[in-house]
Every structure is written in C-alpha cells, then in structure tokens.
Design a protein around this motif. Structure first.
Motif, short mmCIF file in Angstrom:
data_model
loop_
_atom_site.label_atom_id
_atom_site.label_comp_id
_atom_site.label_asym_id
_atom_site.label_seq_id
_atom_site.Cartn_x
_atom_site.Cartn_y
_atom_site.Cartn_z
N THR A 51 6.37 11.62 9.91
CA THR A 51 4.90 11.69 9.93
C THR A 51 4.29 10.39 10.45
O THR A 51 3.27 10.40 11.13
CB THR A 51 4.32 11.97 8.53
OG1 THR A 51 4.69 10.89 7.64
CG2 THR A 51 4.80 13.31 7.99
N HIS A 52 4.91 9.25 10.08
CA HIS A 52 4.39 7.95 10.54
C HIS A 52 5.45 6.89 10.35
O HIS A 52 6.53 7.16 9.85
CB HIS A 52 3.07 7.60 9.85
CG HIS A 52 3.14 7.34 8.37
ND1 HIS A 52 3.49 8.31 7.45
CD2 HIS A 52 2.88 6.23 7.65
CE1 HIS A 52 3.43 7.79 6.23
NE2 HIS A 52 3.08 6.52 6.31
N GLY A 53 5.13 5.66 10.78
CA GLY A 53 6.15 4.64 10.93
C GLY A 53 6.39 3.71 9.75
O GLY A 53 7.02 2.66 9.93
N HIS A 54 5.92 4.06 8.56
CA HIS A 54 6.14 3.19 7.41
C HIS A 54 7.56 3.33 6.86
O HIS A 54 8.10 4.43 6.79
CB HIS A 54 5.11 3.47 6.31
CG HIS A 54 3.77 2.89 6.61
ND1 HIS A 54 2.62 3.30 6.00
CD2 HIS A 54 3.41 1.88 7.47
CE1 HIS A 54 1.59 2.58 6.46
NE2 HIS A 54 2.05 1.72 7.35
N LEU A 55 8.10 2.20 6.43
CA LEU A 55 9.50 2.13 6.01
C LEU A 55 9.87 3.16 4.95
O LEU A 55 10.95 3.75 5.01
CB LEU A 55 9.78 0.71 5.46
CG LEU A 55 11.18 0.49 4.92
CD1 LEU A 55 12.21 0.57 6.04
CD2 LEU A 55 11.26 -0.89 4.24
N ASP A 56 8.97 3.39 3.96
CA ASP A 56 9.34 4.32 2.88
C ASP A 56 9.47 5.76 3.38
O ASP A 56 10.00 6.61 2.69
CB ASP A 56 8.34 4.23 1.70
CG ASP A 56 6.90 4.38 2.10
OD1 ASP A 56 6.50 3.88 3.17
OD2 ASP A 56 6.14 5.00 1.32
N HIS A 57 8.99 6.02 4.59
CA HIS A 57 9.09 7.36 5.19
C HIS A 57 10.22 7.45 6.22
O HIS A 57 10.66 8.53 6.56
CB HIS A 57 7.76 7.75 5.85
CG HIS A 57 6.64 7.86 4.86
ND1 HIS A 57 6.11 9.06 4.48
CD2 HIS A 57 5.99 6.92 4.13
CE1 HIS A 57 5.16 8.86 3.56
NE2 HIS A 57 5.07 7.56 3.35
N VAL A 58 10.64 6.30 6.72
CA VAL A 58 11.52 6.25 7.90
C VAL A 58 12.91 5.71 7.57
O VAL A 58 13.87 5.98 8.29
CB VAL A 58 10.87 5.31 8.96
CG1 VAL A 58 11.80 5.05 10.12
CG2 VAL A 58 9.55 5.91 9.45
N GLY A 92 -5.68 7.15 11.09
CA GLY A 92 -6.53 6.56 10.06
C GLY A 92 -5.71 5.71 9.09
O GLY A 92 -5.99 4.55 8.87
N HIS A 93 -4.66 6.32 8.49
CA HIS A 93 -3.71 5.55 7.67
C HIS A 93 -2.87 4.68 8.61
O HIS A 93 -2.74 3.47 8.40
CB HIS A 93 -2.85 6.50 6.86
CG HIS A 93 -1.75 5.86 6.07
ND1 HIS A 93 -1.99 5.05 4.99
CD2 HIS A 93 -0.41 5.91 6.21
CE1 HIS A 93 -0.83 4.63 4.50
NE2 HIS A 93 0.15 5.13 5.22
N THR A 94 -2.31 5.31 9.62
CA THR A 94 -1.73 4.61 10.77
C THR A 94 -2.26 5.32 12.02
O THR A 94 -2.65 6.49 11.94
CB THR A 94 -0.18 4.65 10.78
OG1 THR A 94 0.25 6.01 10.96
CG2 THR A 94 0.40 4.09 9.49
N GLY A 107 2.11 13.66 4.86
CA GLY A 107 2.42 12.23 4.78
C GLY A 107 1.39 11.49 3.94
O GLY A 107 0.99 11.95 2.86
N ASP A 108 0.95 10.34 4.44
CA ASP A 108 0.03 9.49 3.67
C ASP A 108 -1.43 9.66 4.10
O ASP A 108 -2.25 8.75 3.92
CB ASP A 108 0.44 8.02 3.79
CG ASP A 108 1.70 7.70 2.99
OD1 ASP A 108 2.18 8.59 2.26
OD2 ASP A 108 2.20 6.57 3.12
N VAL A 109 -1.77 10.82 4.66
CA VAL A 109 -3.18 11.08 5.00
C VAL A 109 -3.96 11.42 3.74
O VAL A 109 -5.03 10.87 3.48
CB VAL A 109 -3.27 12.22 6.04
CG1 VAL A 109 -4.73 12.64 6.26
CG2 VAL A 109 -2.64 11.79 7.37
ZN LIG Z 1 2.29 5.09 4.83
#
Ligand SMILES: [Zn+2]
Ligand SMILES: [Zn+2]
Length: 226
Positions: free
Chosen positions: A56-63, A132-134, A151-153
């Motif tokens: 969903t996006h590039g943050h470490l906890d997701h990737v 918006g979040h990223t 994701g984090d939206v």
């Molecule tokens: Zn995030």
C-alpha cells in the motif's frame, strides 16, 4: 470470491493481510511488514498458492519482509505508486530509526497507478491512489466482496498521520471522502493497524473524518498513531 485474514506484525501490530481467490487458491500478501517465514507458512496452512506481494505504501512496518518473501517464494512485488519511491529508498534509515536489523532499499517489480486492475485468480482488485499519509499510497478494492485494504489512510476511529515528509492533511481527507466513501457505506475495510470496520461506521462515528466532524469545519486535529 475474495477471502482474507490478517496477521499483525512488528511492534506496531501492522496488519499483514493474506488475500486469496477461494475458487483457484491464488493469493497475495498485502503489506508483509515482518516475519517472512511465518507469512509463507500461514499461506501454506490455508492452501493458498502465493502469486504476488502487494504494497500500500513505503513505510517499513508495511514493507519490511517484502524482499525476503519475494526472494524465498519467487514473487513479484507490486505497488505502491512511484511517488513513494523516496520512502522505499530510505528503508535503511527507517530501519535505523525503528532499531531493527539492516534492510536494503526496495524497488518494486511494478509501480501502480490510479485505476489499475490486479488479477488474483478469478478476483479483480481495483487500485485507488490515495495520497496524504504518503504521496504514493494506494488502496486495493474488491467490488464483488465489498472489501478494501486501506493501509494507513483510514483506521477504525482515526485517520493516518499526515505529518511525515511529503504528507498532506488536506489530500488525506480528499482521499478518504473522495475515493473511499464512494465505495459505499457497507464496504468493509482492513486498516493497516487495529480492527476492521466499514466506511458507513466511520462516516457515523470517526472523530476525524466522520460526517459530523467534517460538518463542524474539519477534523479535530491531525491523525493519530501511525
Ligand atoms: Zn504508514
Ligand atoms: Zn503503518
């Protein structure tokens, strides 16, 4: 029909989510943030044949476990939108901040655009670009089962942070009200953290982006938590 199960990973309890087509058994991990071996085992336990990794996006906890899972299971990494490339390039710095072991920058096999379609067995996921979040955040939506992976939206009772570099609170609200709400009140969503909910429930009760909060002139402060 799309099936799903979430497996919280990392100290932030990020919802790594296994999705699969129950006709063909074809599946994907969405946001495999850690514990690659566990995630591969969970897929096997459910008879799911992994075909891809979706981000969903590039943050470490997701990737975080993407590269290892991709290598071990021979999977392509798909998403997010290329505007999150700067986050994926910074994975080594993110790992240092989180105090976790070293991780290399990641380049996905495919970037995603708003309106893209992703086939998973007999299921077709729609891609929505929700910045918006990223800036490169994407959401995956299955119209047939009325399920979205956001994701984090948006969270149950909260919204994503928009105070990161290149975050944007106004864009985040536009993503939620302009892209997510039109999917319908009865659409269920899996957030990046915390329990599932529906868009209708959040419109009724969310103190940041619910209909009442917006009628009062905007969200009561910035997003929380993640
Ligand atoms: Zn995030
Ligand atoms: Zn997160």
């Amino acid at each position: 029909m799309l099936r799903h199960l979430s497996h919280p990973v990392t100290p932030l309890a990020q919802n790594a989510t296994l999705i699969w087509c129950d006709v063909t058994g074809t599946g994907a991990w969405v946001d495999p943030g850690a514990d690659a071996a566990d995630l591969a085992q969970i897929a096997r336990d459910h008879g799911v044949r992994l075909e891809k990794i979706l981000l969903t996006h590039g943050h470490l906890d997701h990737v975080g476990a993407s590269a290892e899972l991709a290598r071990d299971a021979g999977l392509p990494v798909i998403g997010p939108h290329r505007d999150d490339a700067f986050w994926l390039d910074q994975l080594p710095d993110q790992a240092r901040v989180f105090g976790v072991s070293e991780i290399a920058p990641l380049t996905p096999d495919q970037w995603l655009e708003d309106g893209d379609r992703i086939a998973l067995g007999e299921v077709t996921l729609q891609v929505l670009h929700c910045p918006g979040h990223t800036p490169g955040h994407v959401v995956f939506h299955d119209p047939e089962s009325r399920l979205a992976l956001v994701g984090d939206v948006l969270f149950h009772g909260a919204i994503g942070r928009s105070d990161f570099p290149r975050g944007n609170g106004r864009e985040l609200l536009e993503s939620i009200t302009g892209k997510l709400w039109p999917l319908g009140d009865d659409t269920r969503f899996v957030p990046g953290h915390g329990p599932e909910s529906t868009f209708g429930e959040e419109r009724r009760c969310n103190p940041f982006v619910g209909d009442a909060a917006l009628a009062l002139g905007g969200p009561a402060g910035r997003g929380r938590f993640y």
